[in-house]
Design an enzyme around this catalytic site. Structure first.
Site, PDB file in Angstrom:
ATOM      1  CB  THR A  87       6.767   3.610 -19.373  1.00  0.00           C
ATOM      2  OG1 THR A  87       6.766   4.970 -18.936  1.00  0.00           O
ATOM      3  CG2 THR A  87       7.398   2.721 -18.308  1.00  0.00           C
ATOM      4  CG  ASP A 119       3.151   4.964  -8.647  1.00  0.00           C
ATOM      5  OD1 ASP A 119       4.292   5.414  -8.895  1.00  0.00           O
ATOM      6  OD2 ASP A 119       2.234   5.665  -8.192  1.00  0.00           O
TER       7      ASP A 119
END
Length: 169
Positions: A87, A119
């Site tokens: 990411t 998350d």
């Protein structure tokens, strides 16, 4: 799909990954904190890490400086049976693995609160895989979900619903 993070004892995560493999389930792991999590990377089918964690796993002396650099690090961690997703915050995400390389661009937003974005990304990615999406579309949806989440305050309350993502596509 079994999703695991290291917010529970590492023995529990190790068991969950083993049971997933024995049952033929796909496992998605965020090995953070990266120190203890390093040993579990080889046990997961999909490993999701941020730039600092990717650099650590790749043995690099620096965090990736952009998507191409992150993709090179992801390739060095990936294996014939393991996909690695990195990411990149506002720059999107990249992945390397058996399905090939995938790059998704960042979604321009004004971030209000980044707490919980990882998350959110992990959960939406896993949901896409459960639904049978290929890695590229699942990664794109997870990236868009995290981008929406950071435009709101909080964690759980900030995470977008399916309808939010469907409207944003």
């Amino acid at each position: 799909v079994v999703v695991a993070q290291l917010e529970v004892p590492i023995a529990a995560v190790t068991s969950a990954l083993r049971i997933a493999r024995e049952a033929g389930a796909r496992s998605v792991l965020n090995p953070s904190p990266i120190g203890p999590g390093t040993a579990l990377v080889g046990e997961a089918d999909v490993v999701v890490v941020n730039q600092a964690e990717a650099a650590h796993l790749a043995g690099a002396d620096h965090e990736a400086t952009g998507p191409d650099d992150a993709l090179a690090q992801a390739r060095s961690i990936a294996a014939p049976d393991r996909t690695v997703v990195v990411t990149l915050g506002g720059e999107g995400a990249v992945a390397a693995g058996p399905e090939g390389d995938v790059t998704v661009a960042g979604v321009p937003v004004t971030a209000v609160d980044t707490t919980g974005a990882g998350d959110c990304f992990l959960g939406v990615l896993a949901a896409g895989l459960v639904e049978g999406s290929d890695l590229g579309p699942a990664l794109d949806r997870a990236n868009r979900a995290a981008a929406l989440a950071v435009t709101r305050n909080g964690t759980v309350d900030a995470m977008p619903a399916r309808a939010d993502l469907d409207r944003a596509s």
